[in-house]
Scaffold this motif. Structure first.
Motif, PDB file in Angstrom:
ATOM      1  N   GLN A 304      53.474  36.227  23.845  1.00  0.00           N
ATOM      2  CA  GLN A 304      52.259  35.696  24.481  1.00  0.00           C
ATOM      3  C   GLN A 304      51.130  35.523  23.468  1.00  0.00           C
ATOM      4  O   GLN A 304      50.282  34.657  23.613  1.00  0.00           O
ATOM      5  N   PRO A 339      46.048  40.314  27.755  1.00  0.00           N
ATOM      6  CA  PRO A 339      46.446  39.941  29.116  1.00  0.00           C
ATOM      7  C   PRO A 339      47.936  40.156  29.374  1.00  0.00           C
ATOM      8  O   PRO A 339      48.770  39.769  28.557  1.00  0.00           O
ATOM      9  N   GLY A 340      48.230  40.777  30.487  1.00  0.00           N
ATOM     10  CA  GLY A 340      49.624  40.974  30.886  1.00  0.00           C
ATOM     11  C   GLY A 340      50.286  42.191  30.259  1.00  0.00           C
ATOM     12  O   GLY A 340      51.440  42.484  30.566  1.00  0.00           O
ATOM     13  N   ARG A 368      37.829  38.880  25.218  1.00  0.00           N
ATOM     14  CA  ARG A 368      38.067  37.477  25.579  1.00  0.00           C
ATOM     15  C   ARG A 368      37.176  36.557  24.750  1.00  0.00           C
ATOM     16  O   ARG A 368      35.971  36.796  24.660  1.00  0.00           O
ATOM     17  N   ASP A 375      41.944  33.675  26.745  1.00  0.00           N
ATOM     18  CA  ASP A 375      40.822  33.734  27.687  1.00  0.00           C
ATOM     19  C   ASP A 375      41.199  33.103  29.021  1.00  0.00           C
ATOM     20  O   ASP A 375      40.656  33.456  30.062  1.00  0.00           O
ATOM     21  N   LYS A 376      42.128  32.140  28.948  1.00  0.00           N
ATOM     22  CA  LYS A 376      42.503  31.419  30.186  1.00  0.00           C
ATOM     23  C   LYS A 376      43.643  32.114  30.922  1.00  0.00           C
ATOM     24  O   LYS A 376      43.988  31.735  32.039  1.00  0.00           O
ATOM     25  N   MET A 377      44.243  33.135  30.323  1.00  0.00           N
ATOM     26  CA  MET A 377      45.366  33.813  30.980  1.00  0.00           C
ATOM     27  C   MET A 377      44.856  34.569  32.207  1.00  0.00           C
ATOM     28  O   MET A 377      43.740  35.107  32.181  1.00  0.00           O
ATOM     29  N   GLU A 378      45.664  34.585  33.250  1.00  0.00           N
ATOM     30  CA  GLU A 378      45.168  35.118  34.514  1.00  0.00           C
ATOM     31  C   GLU A 378      45.247  36.640  34.624  1.00  0.00           C
ATOM     32  O   GLU A 378      44.426  37.264  35.271  1.00  0.00           O
ATOM     33  N   ASN A 379      46.248  37.197  33.965  1.00  0.00           N
ATOM     34  CA  ASN A 379      46.488  38.629  34.146  1.00  0.00           C
ATOM     35  C   ASN A 379      45.698  39.503  33.164  1.00  0.00           C
ATOM     36  O   ASN A 379      46.264  40.279  32.410  1.00  0.00           O
ATOM     37  N   GLN A 380      44.360  39.341  33.169  1.00  0.00           N
ATOM     38  CA  GLN A 380      43.501  40.146  32.297  1.00  0.00           C
ATOM     39  C   GLN A 380      43.595  41.613  32.718  1.00  0.00           C
ATOM     40  O   GLN A 380      43.747  41.928  33.893  1.00  0.00           O
TER      41      GLN A 380
END
Ligand code: SAH
Ligand code: SF4
Ligand code: F3S
Length: 469
Positions: A304, A339-340, A368, A375-380
């Motif tokens: 990632q 993230p994730g 971020r 920064d755009k990944m959802e699972n922060q």
């Protein structure tokens, strides 16, 4: 007139205006050693323009902030400082210049104009050499200047430089970065990767050797891909003293009389070719501490992050180097809370730390950065989990460092003496090959020399020792 002559002419013009005025400048550098090296170039130019350095903001006629934006706290720090200097601007018209990586971010320059409109110059990472021209314009008509280029500016060779230290010197060997790790802002603010020419680098280092410098740190975002882009894109470059890669560069510097130690930051694990490992092994001046940024020990997270290696590849690289390079040690950079990142992923990071046994770990909480894929990944990851993981990593690292420090007790280390200890004027401070700080008693005549030191006690961040007679 060549570009460098034009720059030197602008320096002359400002110098003439300033002569006899006893002007002072203050500079604050935030960020990495590349930024520090840029600041040394700024200081070189500013001093030639007849300003002397001061450590007091209120004495300064010119204030320069050289900014970083790799993590959020750097921004908070700049805005805090700007709040502080506003009064000097109002009281005595101090010239305020802001430069560096953060100025390459459009939203930041907009914020400056909105909330801190009193600055005089903003300049980016590609326009450093134009600082004297910008300053000349400001002195003449005080109209605010924005001098930021989006494209990769030329790197002008031969500008003056005023170095911080007289034993150790940093030499930038390449600018920019093409890796686009998904958390990182650097490729956006420093532009594309481009290498300096071998002749320019070697000439600079030979001059440093003549001036008495003993230790050279080669700087770049991905030093072991030195000249790679040039080769891939068939950009012509001139080989000099056999230098056509990072490994051959190390070999050429190793031959320079007077230089005793060579360090480099940062190499990328994905580009650690065998010729570089051999060069580290064969060049006796190259320190055997390798800074090998890990970022995460989890193959999932590494993917990632766009790091292009797996946990296993990293560990086998370390294993290979341990087998080939006698006394090799490692330091690293780690980010927690990308993230994730799951608990399992984080355990993988701890696992690599346990297996490698680093001399030093620079630990960061994921921050971020606007414009990066991360920064755009959802699972922060929630802040409290990031902090909790950071604390666990810190505990492990500190217990390992404590154990490593104990191994130094009673050993004899080659220590390059750097100067007087900051905390005690009667003591000297220096560093081992593995970059550990050593404090010892001794006379100033030892500064700049490598001495044999027996380690007598250990503390978390330094060792104490006695010169072996
Ligand atoms: N080019 C170097 C490092 C440059 S930035 C390399 O690849 O190793 C220095 C360190 O800052 C990185 O190694 C990374 O650990 C950290 N860093 C970069 N971006 C970050 C972010 N968004 N949040 C937290 N740490 C970050
Ligand atoms: Fe950032 Fe990755 Fe380039 Fe290092 S290699 S500067 S971490 S993008
Ligand atoms: Fe260095 Fe910070 Fe720029 S780490 S390259 S000064 S963003």
């Amino acid at each position: 007139m060549t570009k460098i002559e034009a720059k030197l002419e602008d320096i002359e013009k400002v110098a003439k205006i300033n002569i006899g005025k006893n002007l002072k400048y203050y500079i604050l550098t935030m960020g990495c050693q590349l930024n520090e090296n840029d600041s040394e170039k700024l200081c070189g130019m500013i001093e030639k323009m007849n300003y002397t350095k001061t450590e007091n903001l209120n004495d300064a006629d010119l204030i320069v902030f050289n900014t970083c934006c790799v993590r959020e706290n750097a921004e908070d720090r700049l805005f805090g400082k700007l709040g502080e200097v506003k009064k000097y601007k109002e009281e005595k018209g101090t010239i305020i210049a802001i430069g560096g990586c953060m100025m390459q971010e459009k939203h930041i320059v907009e914020k400056l104009k909105e909330s801190y409109p009193f600055f005089d110059i903003v300049f980016g990472t590609h326009t450093l050499h134009k600082f004297p021209t910008d300053l000349y314009k400001i002195i003449n008509n005080r109209k605010r200047i924005e001098d930021i280029l989006d494209i990769d500016g030329e790197v002008i060779e031969g500008l003056p430089i005023s170095r911080e230290d007289n034993v150790k010197a940093s030499v930038t060997i390449m600018n920019g970065c093409n890796n686009f790790c998904s958390y990182c802002i650097v490729p956006y603010v420093r532009g594309r990767e481009r290498s300096r020419m071998p002749k320019d680098i070697l000439t600079e280092i030979k001059n440093l050797a003549k001036m008495g410098y003993k230790e050279i740190t080669l700087l770049g975002q991905n030093v072991n891909s030195y000249l790679r882009v040039e080769k891939e894109k068939n950009i012509e470059f001139e080989e000099y003293e056999g230098v056509n890669s990072f490994a051959t560069l190390l070999q050429a510097i190793n031959k320079i009389d007077g230089i005793e130690r060579i360090r480099f930051i940062s190499p990328h694990p994905k580009d650690f070719t065998d010729d570089v490992i051999e060069a580290i092994c064969n060049c006796q001046k190259v320190c055997k501490l390798v800074h090998l940024p890990l970022q995460s020990g989890s193959t999932n997270v590494l993917k990632q992050m766009n790091r292009k290696y797996t946990k296993e590849q990293y560990l086998s690289l370390v294993k290979k180097m341990k087998a080939k390079i006698p006394n090799v040690t490692f330091s690293t950079d780690i980010i927690v809370g990308f993230p994730g990142e799951t608990e399992e992923d984080f355990e993988d990071t701890l696992d690599v730390v346990r297996k490698v046994g680093f001399e030093q770990v620079y630990m960061f909480i994921y921050s971020r950065r606007v414009g990066t894929p991360g920064d755009k990944m959802e699972n922060q990851i929630p802040e409290e989990i990031k902090h909790e993981r950071f604390d666990r990593l810190k505990q492990l690292v500190e217990s390992q460092i404590e154990a490593r420090n104990k191994e130094y007790l009673g050993t004899i280390q080659k220590v390059l003496i750097e100067g007087k200890s900051k905390n005690n004027d009667n003591m000297l401070t220096g560093r081992t090959d593995s970059n550990k700080v050593v404090v010892l008693e001794g006379t100033e005549s030892l500064i700049g020399k490598i001495v044999l030191v027996k380690i007598t006690s250990e503390h978390m961040w330094y060792l104490k020792g006695k010169e072996e007679s």
